[in-house]
Design a protein around this motif. Structure first.
Motif, PDB file in Angstrom:
ATOM      1  N   GLY A   1     -15.846  52.687  20.958  1.00 30.56           N
ATOM      2  CA  GLY A   1     -17.258  52.447  21.220  1.00 30.56           C
ATOM      3  C   GLY A   1     -18.151  52.972  20.110  1.00 30.56           C
ATOM      4  O   GLY A   1     -19.145  52.332  19.741  1.00 30.56           O
ATOM      5  N   ASP A   2     -17.799  54.136  19.570  1.00 32.85           N
ATOM      6  CA  ASP A   2     -18.586  54.693  18.468  1.00 32.85           C
ATOM      7  C   ASP A   2     -18.537  53.777  17.251  1.00 32.85           C
ATOM      8  O   ASP A   2     -19.546  53.583  16.554  1.00 32.85           O
ATOM      9  CB  ASP A   2     -18.075  56.086  18.102  1.00 32.85           C
ATOM     10  CG  ASP A   2     -18.398  57.134  19.166  1.00 32.85           C
ATOM     11  OD1 ASP A   2     -19.269  56.864  20.018  1.00 32.85           O
ATOM     12  OD2 ASP A   2     -17.770  58.208  19.146  1.00 32.85           O
TER      13      ASP A   2
ATOM     14  N   ARG B   1     -13.922  55.847  23.692  1.00 34.30           N
ATOM     15  CA  ARG B   1     -15.118  56.435  23.077  1.00 34.30           C
ATOM     16  C   ARG B   1     -15.060  56.262  21.560  1.00 34.30           C
ATOM     17  O   ARG B   1     -16.076  55.949  20.929  1.00 34.30           O
ATOM     18  CB  ARG B   1     -15.230  57.909  23.454  1.00 34.30           C
ATOM     19  CG  ARG B   1     -16.466  58.586  22.882  1.00 34.30           C
ATOM     20  CD  ARG B   1     -16.766  59.874  23.601  1.00 34.30           C
ATOM     21  NE  ARG B   1     -17.116  59.601  24.986  1.00 34.30           N
ATOM     22  CZ  ARG B   1     -18.309  59.176  25.370  1.00 34.30           C
ATOM     23  NH1 ARG B   1     -19.245  58.964  24.470  1.00 34.30           N
ATOM     24  NH2 ARG B   1     -18.565  58.954  26.635  1.00 34.30           N
TER      25      ARG B   1
ATOM     26  N   ARG C   1     -19.070  50.959  27.934  1.00 31.17           N
ATOM     27  CA  ARG C   1     -19.979  52.100  27.892  1.00 31.17           C
ATOM     28  C   ARG C   1     -19.765  53.025  29.079  1.00 31.17           C
ATOM     29  O   ARG C   1     -19.976  54.223  28.992  1.00 31.17           O
ATOM     30  CB  ARG C   1     -21.428  51.605  27.849  1.00 31.17           C
ATOM     31  CG  ARG C   1     -22.443  52.678  27.484  1.00 31.17           C
ATOM     32  CD  ARG C   1     -23.784  52.060  27.198  1.00 31.17           C
ATOM     33  NE  ARG C   1     -23.703  51.120  26.087  1.00 31.17           N
ATOM     34  CZ  ARG C   1     -23.744  51.486  24.812  1.00 31.17           C
ATOM     35  NH1 ARG C   1     -23.849  52.766  24.496  1.00 31.17           N
ATOM     36  NH2 ARG C   1     -23.663  50.590  23.856  1.00 31.17           N
ATOM     37  N   SER C   2     -19.339  52.473  30.206  1.00 31.90           N
ATOM     38  CA  SER C   2     -19.129  53.276  31.399  1.00 31.90           C
ATOM     39  C   SER C   2     -17.728  53.876  31.447  1.00 31.90           C
ATOM     40  O   SER C   2     -17.556  55.048  31.752  1.00 31.90           O
ATOM     41  CB  SER C   2     -19.378  52.435  32.652  1.00 31.90           C
ATOM     42  OG  SER C   2     -19.128  53.185  33.811  1.00 31.90           O
TER      43      SER C   2
ATOM     44  N   ASP D   1     -20.720  50.835  17.963  1.00 34.81           N
ATOM     45  CA  ASP D   1     -22.126  51.234  17.880  1.00 34.81           C
ATOM     46  C   ASP D   1     -22.593  51.303  16.427  1.00 34.81           C
ATOM     47  O   ASP D   1     -23.718  50.894  16.100  1.00 34.81           O
ATOM     48  CB  ASP D   1     -22.341  52.584  18.553  1.00 34.81           C
ATOM     49  CG  ASP D   1     -22.299  52.496  20.076  1.00 34.81           C
ATOM     50  OD1 ASP D   1     -22.433  51.374  20.615  1.00 34.81           O
ATOM     51  OD2 ASP D   1     -22.145  53.546  20.721  1.00 34.81           O
TER      52      ASP D   1
ATOM     53  N   SER E   1     -32.434  50.209  30.484  1.00 35.04           N
ATOM     54  CA  SER E   1     -31.012  50.046  30.794  1.00 35.04           C
ATOM     55  C   SER E   1     -30.643  48.604  31.142  1.00 35.04           C
ATOM     56  O   SER E   1     -30.280  48.296  32.288  1.00 35.04           O
ATOM     57  CB  SER E   1     -30.603  50.971  31.950  1.00 35.04           C
ATOM     58  OG  SER E   1     -30.842  52.308  31.614  1.00 35.04           O
TER      59      SER E   1
ATOM     60  N   ARG F   1     -15.712  54.607  29.115  1.00 33.53           N
ATOM     61  CA  ARG F   1     -15.334  55.585  28.094  1.00 33.53           C
ATOM     62  C   ARG F   1     -15.725  57.003  28.507  1.00 33.53           C
ATOM     63  O   ARG F   1     -15.499  57.962  27.774  1.00 33.53           O
ATOM     64  CB  ARG F   1     -15.937  55.229  26.743  1.00 33.53           C
ATOM     65  CG  ARG F   1     -17.450  55.326  26.633  1.00 33.53           C
ATOM     66  CD  ARG F   1     -17.881  54.854  25.255  1.00 33.53           C
ATOM     67  NE  ARG F   1     -19.297  55.060  25.015  1.00 33.53           N
ATOM     68  CZ  ARG F   1     -19.889  54.803  23.856  1.00 33.53           C
ATOM     69  NH1 ARG F   1     -19.171  54.310  22.852  1.00 33.53           N
ATOM     70  NH2 ARG F   1     -21.166  55.008  23.689  1.00 33.53           N
TER      71      ARG F   1
ATOM     72  N   ARG G   1     -24.455  44.646  21.584  1.00 34.27           N
ATOM     73  CA  ARG G   1     -24.815  46.060  21.442  1.00 34.27           C
ATOM     74  C   ARG G   1     -26.097  46.215  20.635  1.00 34.27           C
ATOM     75  O   ARG G   1     -26.950  47.048  20.960  1.00 34.27           O
ATOM     76  CB  ARG G   1     -23.672  46.837  20.770  1.00 34.27           C
ATOM     77  CG  ARG G   1     -22.521  47.129  21.696  1.00 34.27           C
ATOM     78  CD  ARG G   1     -21.313  47.675  20.947  1.00 34.27           C
ATOM     79  NE  ARG G   1     -20.266  47.981  21.905  1.00 34.27           N
ATOM     80  CZ  ARG G   1     -20.052  49.170  22.437  1.00 34.27           C
ATOM     81  NH1 ARG G   1     -20.816  50.187  22.079  1.00 34.27           N
ATOM     82  NH2 ARG G   1     -19.092  49.364  23.305  1.00 34.27           N
TER      83      ARG G   1
END
Length: 352
Positions: A239-240, A236, A157-158, A243, A296, A160, A283
């Motif tokens: 990650g998408d 990203r 998450r960081s 998600d 967070s 990307r 996630r």
């Protein structure tokens, strides 16, 4: 509040034609592509007077139907009002539909950088009147962000990096080098403001920019910043996809409210969660925890909660954040095949 009642300086003259020069052309193409992809016609630009935001503002005026500039005065340095006034002059000269100066107080936790960023984003959000806000982050900023994430071990998450659009924040210049924005300002005949904080070695990002990245470029033979930005874009996309998969898992695992859960909250079916891959499962748990009031959650917290699913051996509840009342905490407990978030007395948490 609309712009007419917000004390804005409204530009009356039509925008001037920009020089047809290489750097300006590159930035205009980047802005045009962003506006087209996100179907944006009117935008707000966060204008500091520096090279990145100035080049972005000029290009946005040339490409969008209406550009409203917001100059945030952090009041951290002597003469900040003069810097803000000069940024207003620039916004007027390139034809912004309106421009306003927003003075802020920089206070709060996390150090000076974090507090200034929080104050700046809050001011821009309050001034945008529903329009997206364009920010002048460049490819070089993206590379620095990825390195920071790598060094902190913050996970995908960081590293990307920053998104081209994270509503309402738009970043059209993530594929443009910082040198290009400086050259664009030269082509415009504008001398950008040089923030002394950008060369202050007290700040980690400044040392990354001035020491670490140049060393990496030298050792690895160049192209490091661009490679880091490409990596961020690839991660990203990954990650998408993760998600999306996590959202489906979460939807499937939600069950009616448990008796001891947070009011109006929902518990998760452990067995449905267990069928998902751990990365997707964590996630899903993260989204669920944030929705239940945890702020967070860290990787360590997520793994501890995930162990209640994948490595269950009768362990007790996992603390995930502060409760709504003083002296209470939020914990996740596994009971009768479900995970639920509960309020517990903080002293009890310590005793456990």
């Amino acid at each position: 509040m609309d712009r007419a009642s917000a004390g804005l300086i409204v530009a009356a003259a039509p925008p001037p034609l920009l020089p047809e020069t290489p750097a300006i052309h590159e930035i205009r193409r980047a802005v045009r592509a962003w506006l087209t992809e996100h179907d944006a016609t009117a935008v707000v630009v966060g204008l500091s007077g520096g090279a990145d935001s100035a080049a972005l503002t000029a290009a946005a005026v040339a490409e969008a139907d209406a550009v409203h500039a917001v100059v945030v005065d952090h009041r951290l340095q002597v003469g900040s009002g003069i810097v803000a006034a000069r940024a207003v002059e620039f916004a007027e000269s390139v034809g912004c539909a309106s421009v306003r100066v927003q003075a802020v107080d920089v206070t709060g936790p996390g150090g000076l950088e974090a507090a200034a960023r929080h104050a700046r984003y809050r001011a821009l959000d309050e001034a945008r009147c529903g329009d997206p806000v364009l920010l002048g982050h460049t490819l070089d900023d993206q590379a620095e962000t990825v390195l920071l994430g790598l060094g902190r071990g913050s996970g995908l998450r960081s590293i990307r990096g920053m998104a081209p659009f994270d509503d309402p924040w738009g970043r059209p210049l993530l594929g443009v080098r910082r040198d290009t924005t400086r050259l664009a300002c030269e082509e415009l005949g504008y001398r950008p403001y040089e923030d002394p904080h950008n060369s202050d070695p007290r700040f980690t990002r400044v040392r990354l920019r001035n020491e670490v990245l140049p060393l990496l470029e030298d050792v690895l033979g160049g192209g490091v910043a661009a490679a880091l930005a490409r990596t961020a874009a690839q991660l990203r996309e990954d990650g998408d996809a993760l998600d999306d998969a996590a959202a489906r898992v979460l939807s499937d695992a939600l069950v009616p409210e448990a008796p001891c859960a947070v009011p109006q909250g929902q518990s998760l079916d452990v067995f449905r969660l267990a069928s998902a891959p751990p990365a997707v499962r964590r996630r899903a748990v993260r989204v669920w925890l944030i929705g239940m009031g945890a702020s967070s959650p860290t990787d360590r917290t997520l793994r501890a909660v995930d162990a209640l699913v994948g490595e269950w051996h009768g362990q007790g509840p996992v603390a995930v954040g502060r409760g709504p009342q003083r002296g209470t905490r939020l914990v996740v407990a596994r009971r009768r095949g479900s995970l639920s978030v509960e309020f517990v007395d903080q002293q009890r948490c310590a005793d456990d």
